[in-house]
Write an enzyme that holds these catalytic residues in place. Sequence first.
Site, PDB file in Angstrom:
ATOM      1  N   VAL A 293       0.990  -1.227   0.262  1.00 28.48           N
ATOM      2  CA  VAL A 293       0.027  -0.065   0.324  1.00 28.48           C
ATOM      3  C   VAL A 293       1.123   1.029  -0.060  1.00 28.48           C
ATOM      4  O   VAL A 293       2.225   1.603   0.582  1.00 28.48           O
ATOM      5  CB  VAL A 293      -0.811   0.233   1.059  1.00 28.48           C
ATOM      6  CG1 VAL A 293      -1.728   1.141   1.618  1.00 28.48           C
ATOM      7  CG2 VAL A 293      -1.671  -1.275   1.183  1.00 28.48           C
TER       8      VAL A 293
ATOM      9  N   SER B 257      -2.445   0.441  -5.706  1.00 30.45           N
ATOM     10  CA  SER B 257      -3.261  -0.775  -5.331  1.00 30.45           C
ATOM     11  C   SER B 257      -4.133  -0.348  -5.049  1.00 30.45           C
ATOM     12  O   SER B 257      -5.490  -0.890  -4.613  1.00 30.45           O
ATOM     13  CB  SER B 257      -2.335  -0.993  -3.393  1.00 30.45           C
ATOM     14  OG  SER B 257      -2.757  -0.342  -2.171  1.00 30.45           O
TER      15      SER B 257
ATOM     16  N   ALA C  34      -6.723   1.692  -6.302  1.00 30.59           N
ATOM     17  CA  ALA C  34      -7.423   1.643  -7.934  1.00 30.59           C
ATOM     18  C   ALA C  34      -7.601   0.444  -7.892  1.00 30.59           C
ATOM     19  O   ALA C  34      -9.135  -0.162  -8.584  1.00 30.59           O
ATOM     20  CB  ALA C  34      -6.408   2.276  -9.286  1.00 30.59           C
TER      21      ALA C  34
ATOM     22  N   ASP D 113      -4.639   5.080 -13.135  1.00 28.71           N
ATOM     23  CA  ASP D 113      -4.422   3.555 -12.278  1.00 28.71           C
ATOM     24  C   ASP D 113      -5.629   3.137 -12.176  1.00 28.71           C
ATOM     25  O   ASP D 113      -5.834   2.200 -12.557  1.00 28.71           O
ATOM     26  CB  ASP D 113      -4.167   4.356 -10.726  1.00 28.71           C
ATOM     27  CG  ASP D 113      -3.428   5.015 -10.482  1.00 28.71           C
ATOM     28  OD1 ASP D 113      -2.024   5.332 -11.115  1.00 28.71           O
ATOM     29  OD2 ASP D 113      -2.422   4.011  -9.227  1.00 28.71           O
TER      30      ASP D 113
HETATM   31  O1  PMV Z   1       2.940   7.007  -7.224  1.00 28.96           O
HETATM   32  P1  PMV Z   1       1.402   6.897  -7.577  1.00 28.96           P
HETATM   33  O2  PMV Z   1       0.945   5.763  -8.302  1.00 28.96           O
HETATM   34  O3  PMV Z   1       0.082   7.349  -6.807  1.00 28.96           O
HETATM   35  O4  PMV Z   1       1.266   7.472  -8.998  1.00 28.96           O
HETATM   36  C1  PMV Z   1       1.388   9.088  -9.574  1.00 28.96           C
HETATM   37  C2  PMV Z   1       1.162   9.213 -10.984  1.00 28.96           C
HETATM   38  C3  PMV Z   1       1.218  11.012 -10.826  1.00 28.96           C
HETATM   39  O5  PMV Z   1       1.141  11.168 -12.059  1.00 28.96           O
HETATM   40  C4  PMV Z   1       2.541  11.392 -10.672  1.00 28.96           C
HETATM   41  C5  PMV Z   1      -0.570  11.337 -11.047  1.00 28.96           C
HETATM   42  C6  PMV Z   1      -1.505  10.975 -11.400  1.00 28.96           C
HETATM   43  O6  PMV Z   1      -2.196  10.563 -11.012  1.00 28.96           O
HETATM   44  O7  PMV Z   1      -1.132   9.949 -12.365  1.00 28.96           O
END
Ligand code: PMV
Length: 328
Positions: A109, A115, A117, A159
């Site tokens: 997590v 995780s 999504a 996601d």
């Molecule tokens: O680290 P994560 O899985 O929350 O990915 C965030 C990716 C970003 O581009 C920074 C934000 C998004 O919602 O795409």
Amino acid sequence: MEVIASSPGKTILFGEHGVVYGKKALAVAISPRVRAKVSSNDSLGVNVKSEALKLNHLSTYNSQTKKWAPTPPDMLTSIYVAIENIGKETGNIDLMNNLLLEITSDLPVGSGVGSSAATATATLAALNQWWGTNLSLEKISELAFLSEEITHGKPSGIDNTVSTFGGLISFEDGTIESYSLSYSLPLVVADSGVPKQTSLQVQKVITMKQQKPEIVAEILDAMHELSERAIPAIHNKNLKTLGDLMNLNHELLVSLGVSHEKLDSLCEIARKAGAVGAKLTGAGGGGTIIALAPSFNDVETIVKALKLEGATIISSEISIEGVKIEQY
Ligand code: PMV
């Protein structure tokens, strides 16, 4: 009777942060999955049990106040929002009693591997099957996005899209394209163990963009260009080029201020151990890196080197399958 649905996690190959501003990003589903099991019990409401979060909570939906009572704990809010939204969408909102939802997960997590999504899409798909409603995958992804808004504030939608559809996708300004992969990428996904908060990193970029709009615009454009160039490199199985593009993408993320010294050093270690490219993936500031091996034969050496530096290997396999019903 019970229904089990599962959804894969994801990793962003190119274009995180840029995607928030409508630039192109590429992401793949990875083999670790979240499972959501729906069955009935004698609770007067919806009982959610999450193994990973070590939570067991019961709330009842009140159609008059349009609220869950008691208020679910913060960590479960996005799941209850998913249940409420699919209940409304399918006309089952007043039938949400005696339900037990059990979540189990192979995904860490808060490490940037999707995780939350995957939890939302698996939950939605399990309830869709449980009620025999026929929501499309597009609708499941759309409803999962609403849960992602609870978790992440301003998500791009990447996601929920990957965990719904699986495989390799590109994402640009809400437009999704799926690509078929004729081979599997020798990709190592490794968790640095450094905690990260997506909203904080997204905010960092917003602030930098306000302070230096022209420079940040050029960085985001360059990221977009890397995503564009990665697509033919993947198609042509040109892993060396792909690795070079990943290294460049990492440096652009460093210049946006969203890396972390642990992420930089893990990328460097992976490269020294033979990776053709490595980058942070997701929001940064902690969380996960990805490293591309020249072939599957080289994966083990990279995995060993990363483990020696204290990283936890999440996966070195991508997944073609998106959300699916495993049992009903
Ligand atoms: O680290 P994560 O899985 O929350 O990915 C965030 C990716 C970003 O581009 C920074 C934000 C998004 O919602 O795409």
